[in-house]
Write an enzyme that holds these catalytic residues in place. Structure first.
Site, mmCIF file in Angstrom:
data_model
loop_
_atom_site.group_PDB
_atom_site.id
_atom_site.type_symbol
_atom_site.label_atom_id
_atom_site.label_comp_id
_atom_site.label_asym_id
_atom_site.label_seq_id
_atom_site.Cartn_x
_atom_site.Cartn_y
_atom_site.Cartn_z
ATOM 1 N N CYS A 55 -2.539 9.107 2.557
ATOM 2 C CA CYS A 55 -2.266 8.537 1.227
ATOM 3 C C CYS A 55 -3.431 8.804 0.287
ATOM 4 O O CYS A 55 -3.235 9.073 -0.889
ATOM 5 C CB CYS A 55 -1.978 7.042 1.345
ATOM 6 N N GLU B 23 0.892 -1.177 0.000
ATOM 7 C CA GLU B 23 0.000 0.000 0.000
ATOM 8 C C GLU B 23 0.918 1.212 0.000
ATOM 9 O O GLU B 23 1.502 1.547 1.037
ATOM 10 C CB GLU B 23 -0.866 0.016 1.264
#
Ligand code: NAP
Length: 454
Positions: free
Chosen positions: A262, A228
């Protein structure tokens, strides 16, 4: 990197820890293996009972843990407590659904019985970032433990108190000793753990270089990985959208978590018919954000995580301006102790410049003007990243086109990109591969065993 808690609001070093020695790490891995031998044989019901206990502890201690989060990484106390409470929901989600996600799936063949069985594989290393220091970990730990795997956490070096607290929660929840352990080690010690045969897989949430390093070592070792990584999410607004709502959600999307998320909306791609209106409202709302003490309820934005991060973001803004971008507001550091920064807006970022392609991991929005949805999607896809995307339009054809054509792991329509335990989460392109959460999250580190009984 030293393993220490430093309060980003003051710069004060609050606590320092001696890193674990190789011998201590080896002992932790051995404990993880023993715990796996026991946990894999527990019923889902028994695992769920203990996972619910973990959720109860998390909820009961949300304020204490929230304070630790704020003091270690600087997000506002309110958002830290919100993050912790979300972890209780995530833990309960897997307590409720693991048995169904992992149930055998019958497949009709010429066998008397044939099916797919999901089986745990053993200790998994989780390399985690500091920005959501509890949620990132729990969204790995809850499915891992419910699947019957064990977890070894290498948390970011600046959040050791969070890391140790999470280990303690799973210990108090009654999982077998060693089921979830924190390794206090720096990034340079990760390779040794990955190369240990007893560690069966790895997941990393963080930057591209860290992800590439872990994936290449695991590639040599033939071990599965989930990555990720970063994102530079597009936030597209078309004329049919509710502009007021798009501005207000856009401000949250960009500045939540002190701009260090993010899946933050980072590139605001606005149709020319509404650009000036959107820009004016967005500027006003950005300037109204209160930057300050993260413990104060009135604060919207706390400090950035550390001095290096603030320097990097200031440098990115200055380099964008040198390349021809316009700084609409903010984008500078604030004097005084702590790593405070004025949220900023850039526009006219030249195509092909550094700022056009890189992720800005702090509260700086980039505005782009386009003349139609085709152009918006082309610009959105002109990025090395493909994590989330958010599209604001009430035109159904435009909604369908965006869902079909945006290169991203998620497309949210008239809503902010966010993680939800019920939905898979992850990216494509340089944002990584594999998925966390939902059924995909619990099956990520399972042996999908084919069973054939003649
Ligand atoms: P980072 O430097 O990559 O750190 C993340 C973790 O990786 C830390 O535990 C770090 O340990 C470790 N690490 C660093 N270099 C390593 C290496 N070569 N080998 C093994 N481990 C290594 O990331 P960051 O800059 O702190 O975090 C921000 C980045 O994470 C942003 O790009 C953000 O978009 C991304 N992120 C992605 C997601 C997602 O779900 N896709 C979620 C959150 C954040 P040390 O602290 O000891 O260096």
């Amino acid at each position: 990197m030293a393993i220490q808690s430093q309060n980003p609001a003051t710069g004060e070093i609050v606590k320092s820890y001696d890193p674990h020695t190789d011998k201590q790490v080896d002992e932790s891995i051995a404990k993880s293996v023993s715990a796996f031998r026991e946990l894999r044989l527990w019923s889902f019901e028994k695992r769920a009972k203990h996972m619910r206990r973990a959720a109860d502890i998390i909820r009961a201690e949300a304020e204490t843990l929230g304070e630790i989060v704020t003091l270690e990484m600087g997000k506002t106390l309110q958002s830290a407590i919100g993050e912790v409470k979300k972890c209780a929901i995530g833990a309960e989600y897997y307590a409720d659904t693991a048995a169904a996600h992992m149930a055998d799936e019958i497949v009709e063949t010429n066998a008397s019985r044939s099916y797919r069985a999901y089986q745990p594989i053993g200790p998994v290393l989780a390399v985690m970032p500091w920005n959501y220091p509890i949620w990132q970990v729990v969204r790995f730990a809850a499915p891992a433990l419910m699947a019957g795997n064990t977890g070894l956490l290498k948390h970011a070096s600046n959040v050791p108190q969070c890391a140790l607290y999470i280990e303690d929660i799973f210990r108090r929840a009654g999982f077998p000793d060693g089921s979830f352990q924190t390794l206090l080690i720096g990034g340079s010690k990760v390779e040794r753990v990955l190369r240990d045969d007893r560690v069966k897989a790895a997941t990393l949430t963080g930057s591209e270089p860290a992800g590439a390093s872990v994936a290449s070592i695991c590639g040599e070792e033939i071990k599965p990985t989930v990555l990720e990584l970063g994102g530079s999410d597009a936030f597209i607004v078309m004329p049919s959208a509710d502009i007021e709502k798009a501005v207000s959600v856009g401000i949250t999307a960009r500045n939540q978590n002190n701009g260090q998320s993010c899946i933050a909306g980072k590139r605001f791609i606005i149709h020319e018919d509404i650009y000036d209106d959107f820009r004016a409202r967005f500027k006003q709302a950005t300037e109204a954000l209160k930057t300050g003490d993260p413990m104060d309820e009135a604060t919207d934005i706390g400090p950035l995580v550390n001095a290096a991060s603030r320097e990097e973001i200031i440098g990115q803004v200055q380099s964008a301006v040198r390349d021809g971008a316009t700084l609409v507001t903010g984008g500078t550091g604030k004097d005084g102790p702590g790593y405070f920064f004025r949220p900023g807006i850039l526009e006219n970022i030249p195509k092909g410049s550094k700022a056009f392609h890189e992720e800005i991991f702090g509260p700086v929005a980039a505005l782009y003007k386009v003349s139609n949805l085709d152009e918006a999607i082309e610009l959105a896809n002109d990025s090395p990243f493909g994590l989330g995307s958010s599209v604001w339009t009430n035109d159904e054809n435009e909604q369908s086109q965006a869902i079909r054509d945006l290169e991203a792991g998620a497309t949210f329509i008239n809503a902010m990109t966010a993680s939800d335990p019920r939905l898979p989460f992850g990216g494509i392109k340089k944002s990584g591969y594999g998925r966390e959460l939902s059924a995909e999250g619990i099956r990520a580190f399972c042996n999908v065993k084919t069973v054939f009984v003649a």
